[in-house]
Design a protein around this motif. Sequence first.
Motif, mmCIF file in Angstrom:
data_model
loop_
_atom_site.group_PDB
_atom_site.id
_atom_site.type_symbol
_atom_site.label_atom_id
_atom_site.label_comp_id
_atom_site.label_asym_id
_atom_site.label_seq_id
_atom_site.Cartn_x
_atom_site.Cartn_y
_atom_site.Cartn_z
ATOM 1 N N GLY A 163 0.749 -1.150 -0.095
ATOM 2 C CA GLY A 163 0.058 -0.140 0.022
ATOM 3 C C GLY A 163 0.950 1.354 -0.091
ATOM 4 O O GLY A 163 0.444 2.409 0.207
ATOM 5 N N PHE A 164 2.295 0.965 0.033
ATOM 6 C CA PHE A 164 2.854 2.273 0.137
ATOM 7 C C PHE A 164 3.239 2.950 -1.657
ATOM 8 O O PHE A 164 3.172 2.044 -2.383
ATOM 9 C CB PHE A 164 4.237 1.903 0.609
ATOM 10 N N ALA A 165 3.444 4.090 -1.601
ATOM 11 C CA ALA A 165 3.592 4.842 -2.855
ATOM 12 C C ALA A 165 4.464 6.206 -2.632
ATOM 13 O O ALA A 165 4.368 6.643 -1.562
ATOM 14 C CB ALA A 165 2.310 5.310 -3.442
ATOM 15 N N TYR A 166 5.382 6.535 -3.440
ATOM 16 C CA TYR A 166 5.961 7.955 -3.161
ATOM 17 C C TYR A 166 5.864 8.575 -4.595
ATOM 18 O O TYR A 166 5.895 8.259 -5.785
ATOM 19 C CB TYR A 166 7.328 7.667 -2.731
ATOM 20 N N VAL A 167 6.197 9.903 -4.379
ATOM 21 C CA VAL A 167 5.839 11.151 -5.391
ATOM 22 C C VAL A 167 7.089 11.748 -5.220
ATOM 23 O O VAL A 167 7.418 12.360 -4.194
ATOM 24 C CB VAL A 167 4.802 11.696 -5.558
ATOM 25 N N GLU A 168 7.988 11.904 -6.239
ATOM 26 C CA GLU A 168 9.030 12.975 -6.214
ATOM 27 C C GLU A 168 8.879 14.198 -6.962
ATOM 28 O O GLU A 168 8.360 14.246 -8.140
ATOM 29 C CB GLU A 168 10.257 12.219 -7.100
ATOM 30 N N ARG A 169 8.629 15.282 -6.305
ATOM 31 C CA ARG A 169 8.136 16.600 -6.476
ATOM 32 C C ARG A 169 9.380 17.363 -7.134
ATOM 33 O O ARG A 169 10.567 17.167 -7.303
ATOM 34 C CB ARG A 169 7.651 17.553 -5.557
ATOM 35 N N SER A 170 9.137 18.480 -8.084
ATOM 36 C CA SER A 170 9.902 19.092 -8.977
ATOM 37 C C SER A 170 10.984 19.824 -8.090
ATOM 38 O O SER A 170 12.334 20.254 -8.457
ATOM 39 C CB SER A 170 9.258 20.162 -9.719
ATOM 40 N N ASP B 25 13.523 -3.351 -2.852
ATOM 41 C CA ASP B 25 12.117 -3.615 -2.431
ATOM 42 C C ASP B 25 11.498 -2.281 -1.843
ATOM 43 O O ASP B 25 11.460 -2.019 -0.720
ATOM 44 C CB ASP B 25 12.030 -4.747 -1.559
ATOM 45 N N PRO B 26 10.776 -1.523 -2.919
ATOM 46 C CA PRO B 26 10.519 -0.164 -2.451
ATOM 47 C C PRO B 26 9.314 -0.376 -1.319
ATOM 48 O O PRO B 26 9.210 0.445 -0.657
ATOM 49 C CB PRO B 26 9.597 0.315 -3.776
ATOM 50 N N GLN B 27 8.499 -1.324 -1.253
ATOM 51 C CA GLN B 27 7.661 -1.247 -0.190
ATOM 52 C C GLN B 27 8.138 -1.557 1.230
ATOM 53 O O GLN B 27 7.808 -0.750 1.960
ATOM 54 C CB GLN B 27 6.551 -2.526 -0.458
ATOM 55 N N LEU B 28 9.025 -2.367 1.346
ATOM 56 C CA LEU B 28 9.910 -2.463 2.682
ATOM 57 C C LEU B 28 10.530 -1.323 3.010
ATOM 58 O O LEU B 28 10.528 -0.752 4.041
ATOM 59 C CB LEU B 28 10.794 -3.656 2.454
ATOM 60 N N LEU C 164 15.629 8.130 -2.095
ATOM 61 C CA LEU C 164 15.742 7.769 -3.628
ATOM 62 C C LEU C 164 16.774 6.748 -3.847
ATOM 63 O O LEU C 164 16.443 5.834 -4.921
ATOM 64 C CB LEU C 164 15.625 9.180 -4.468
ATOM 65 N N ALA C 165 17.906 6.627 -3.296
ATOM 66 C CA ALA C 165 19.119 5.965 -3.424
ATOM 67 C C ALA C 165 18.771 4.582 -3.164
ATOM 68 O O ALA C 165 19.466 3.400 -3.789
ATOM 69 C CB ALA C 165 20.578 6.422 -3.202
ATOM 70 N N GLU C 166 18.008 4.548 -1.965
ATOM 71 C CA GLU C 166 17.762 3.157 -1.531
ATOM 72 C C GLU C 166 16.574 2.436 -1.654
ATOM 73 O O GLU C 166 16.528 1.263 -1.774
ATOM 74 C CB GLU C 166 17.754 3.427 0.050
ATOM 75 N N VAL C 167 15.734 3.219 -2.716
ATOM 76 C CA VAL C 167 14.492 2.734 -2.849
ATOM 77 C C VAL C 167 14.274 1.674 -4.155
ATOM 78 O O VAL C 167 13.499 0.904 -4.477
ATOM 79 C CB VAL C 167 13.332 3.705 -3.115
#
Length: 72
Positions: free
Chosen positions: A6-13, A44-47, A38-41
């Motif tokens: 259920g996790f998500a991420y958004v990188e803004r400008s 496994d992005p969820q964990l 961002l370097a670590e994601v």
Amino acid sequence: MATAEGFAYVERSDGTVVITHHGRAAGTLRGGRAAEFLAEVDGDPQLVMARWTGNYRRGNERTARRHPRNQG
């Protein structure tokens, strides 16, 4: 071991990273912390997102609360 979902991420400008969990904001990272995330994601992005937001429980809290050593 339970998997995070259920996790998500958004990188803004502006370089800010907003992590959401089921559509609700769970954390905001800026500057160096955002770059580190961002370097670590990549793996496994969820964990990774669960760990960065502190939402990494495994579901045993109720059982632990009833354990005799945790009474009174």
